[in-house]
Enzyme design. Structure first.
Site, PDB file in Angstrom:
ATOM      1  N   ARG A 240       4.444  -0.286   1.473  1.00 30.25           N
ATOM      2  CA  ARG A 240       5.027  -0.379   0.207  1.00 30.25           C
ATOM      3  C   ARG A 240       4.731  -1.635  -0.690  1.00 30.25           C
ATOM      4  O   ARG A 240       4.182  -2.612  -0.235  1.00 30.25           O
ATOM      5  CB  ARG A 240       6.482  -0.250   0.281  1.00 30.25           C
ATOM      6  CG  ARG A 240       7.165   0.847   0.774  1.00 30.25           C
ATOM      7  CD  ARG A 240       7.063   2.054  -0.185  1.00 30.25           C
ATOM      8  NE  ARG A 240       7.611   3.228   0.126  1.00 30.25           N
ATOM      9  CZ  ARG A 240       7.036   4.254   0.758  1.00 30.25           C
ATOM     10  NH1 ARG A 240       5.640   4.210   1.083  1.00 30.25           N
ATOM     11  NH2 ARG A 240       7.473   5.559   1.159  1.00 30.25           N
ATOM     12  N   GLU A 269       2.281   0.547 -10.139  1.00 32.26           N
ATOM     13  CA  GLU A 269       1.461   1.474 -10.004  1.00 32.26           C
ATOM     14  C   GLU A 269       1.443   2.375 -11.313  1.00 32.26           C
ATOM     15  O   GLU A 269       2.472   2.762 -11.720  1.00 32.26           O
ATOM     16  CB  GLU A 269       1.336   2.019  -8.743  1.00 32.26           C
ATOM     17  CG  GLU A 269       1.126   1.203  -7.517  1.00 32.26           C
ATOM     18  CD  GLU A 269       1.265   2.151  -6.465  1.00 32.26           C
ATOM     19  OE1 GLU A 269       1.138   3.229  -6.463  1.00 32.26           O
ATOM     20  OE2 GLU A 269       1.064   1.510  -5.193  1.00 32.26           O
ATOM     21  N   HIS A 292      -3.496   3.733  -3.669  1.00 31.60           N
ATOM     22  CA  HIS A 292      -2.723   4.350  -2.918  1.00 31.60           C
ATOM     23  C   HIS A 292      -3.032   5.782  -2.372  1.00 31.60           C
ATOM     24  O   HIS A 292      -2.581   6.738  -2.688  1.00 31.60           O
ATOM     25  CB  HIS A 292      -1.510   4.627  -3.890  1.00 31.60           C
ATOM     26  CG  HIS A 292      -0.244   4.827  -3.013  1.00 31.60           C
ATOM     27  ND1 HIS A 292       0.971   4.360  -3.664  1.00 31.60           N
ATOM     28  CD2 HIS A 292       0.235   5.075  -1.928  1.00 31.60           C
ATOM     29  CE1 HIS A 292       2.006   4.632  -2.773  1.00 31.60           C
ATOM     30  NE2 HIS A 292       1.515   5.229  -1.759  1.00 31.60           N
TER      31      HIS A 292
END
EC number: 1.1.1.95
Length: 407
Positions: A240, A269, A292
């Site tokens: 995370r 993000e 990601h």
């Protein structure tokens, strides 16, 4: 058996955000559901506009499902998180409103673990920097500070499904494995559990993070923890974005205390692909930055799409709640010539008595109940002639949240 539902399947609306895999879309469409798929996440106000008549909301990790959104989702039956985590959804509020949340906790574990192995080798051999130099017409052949990973120690913080699978792959590559987890977990292979995180940081050549997004993990790796790591070691984060304090990581990379890092997640993000993303870690030496993509393989996304959509289909078609993270998990085999009633209610003393007092007036062929924290969930099969009357009576109970005649 596929009984006729009391609400036509072609009226059930599915909203999928963040480019959910086509396998999920096909599975929903095969059921006759209406499916709208959007490639990006949406801000809160846009979701509120769309969700008023939506029965199922599907998303990945970027979309935030807040109390405000849930308060406007009057027809929402279920939420599907097509990923591992569910922290992007207000689970407590969803539970209060009788909305189960489904996810896929295991399907992308292998993809994430393989990415970490790839990054460990890439960092150890400085492949990213060498490749960038070659693209810039620079030929630099050298072995200084480039190493095999055999014989090195990998420290895994968070020994869940990803961390434990990673430990097996790392050992197969000749690495020694240490791990730390707040829960006591049995080791796989020859991996060894550390009594605390400090011990792991002090004794690892590579440290990789695989923890959930909780209050306890926000800022877990900061200046003190990075300084505790061996000089010349490496930090990898595919868990995370808020777990690592980015400014301190950047300082450690530029000063040379850390020999490299690989980061796949970030505190903030973008909601969709873009061309102007910025981060303090850009231009840091021997640093791999990826957008990601830990679970972004065709294999993982197809498996996730099939698993989560199947759980949702089962819930809509039969009331089965297996796989829900915030809901009692129950199921009842389909019984011919009956109508199925589902009731979600506040888990308070006397509620079950009130429901059973109503059901006792009718012929009930099967019934199952379970409770979880704030709510209780009951499935009952009754004579077809009585279903509407039962629904009306149960719905009128003060602690009833949702009552539905399924078929």
């Amino acid at each position: 058996m596929d009984p006729t539902t009391s609400f036509p399947k072609d009226k059930i609306k599915i909203l999928l955000l963040e480019n959910i895999h086509i396998a999920a879309i096909k599975q929903f469409e095969e059921q006759g559901f209406q499916v709208e798929s959007i490639s990006s996440s949406l801000p809160e106000d846009k979701i509120i506009e769309k969700i008023k008549d939506v029965h199922v909301l599907g998303l990945r990790s970027k979309t935030k499902v807040t109390e405000k959104i849930l308060s406007e989702a009057k027809r929402l039956l279920a939420i599907g998180c097509f990923c591992i985590g569910t922290d992007q959804v207000d689970l407590i509020e969803a539970e209060k409103r009788g909305v189960p949340v489904f996810n896929s906790p295991f399907c992308n574990s292998r993809s994430v673990a393989e990415l970490i192995i790839c990054e460990i080798i890439t960092l150890s051999r400085k492949l990213g920097d060498r490749s960038t130099e070659m693209h810039n017409k620079i030929w630099r052949k050298e072995s200084a500070n480039c190493h095999e990973i055999r014989g090195k120690t990998l420290g895994i913080i968070g020994y869940g499904h990803i961390g434990s699978q990673l430990s097996v792959l790392a050992e197969a590559m000749g690495m020694s494995v240490l791990y730390y987890d707040i829960a006591r977990r049995l080791p796989l292979g020859n991996s060894k559990m550390c009594p605390d995180m400090k011990t792991l940081l002090e004794n690892s050549n590579f440290v990789t993070l695989h923890v959930p997004d909780t209050k306890e993990t926000v800022g877990l790796i900061g200046e003190e923890e990075i300084n505790t790591m061996k000089k010349g070691s490496y930090l990898l984060n595919a868990s995370r974005g808020k777990v690592v304090q980015i400014p301190h990581l950047a300082n450690a990379l530029r000063s040379g205390h850390l020999a490299g890092a690989a980061v796949d997640v970030y505190p903030e993000e973008p909601s969709a692909n873009c061309k102007d993303w910025e981060c303090e870690l850009q231009k840091c030496p021997n640093t791999i930055l990826t957008p990601h993509i830990g679970g972004s393989t065709e294999e993982a996304q197809e498996a996730i799409g099939l698993e989560v959509s199947d759980l949702i289909v089962q819930f809509i078609n039969s009331g089965a709640s297996a796989g829900s993270v915030n809901f009692p998990e129950i199921a009842l085999p389909v019984s011919p010539s009956t109508h199925r009633i589902l009731n979600i209610h506040n888990n308070k003393p006397g509620v079950l008595r009130d429901i059973n007092n109503i059901l006792s007036e009718f012929n009930v062929s099967a019934q199952v109940l379970s409770t979880r924290k704030q709510i209780g969930y009951i499935i009952a099969d009754v004579d077809s002639e009585a279903s509407k009357e039962i629904k009306k009576k149960i719905s009128s109970l003060p602690n009833s949240i949702k009552t539905r005649v399924l078929y």
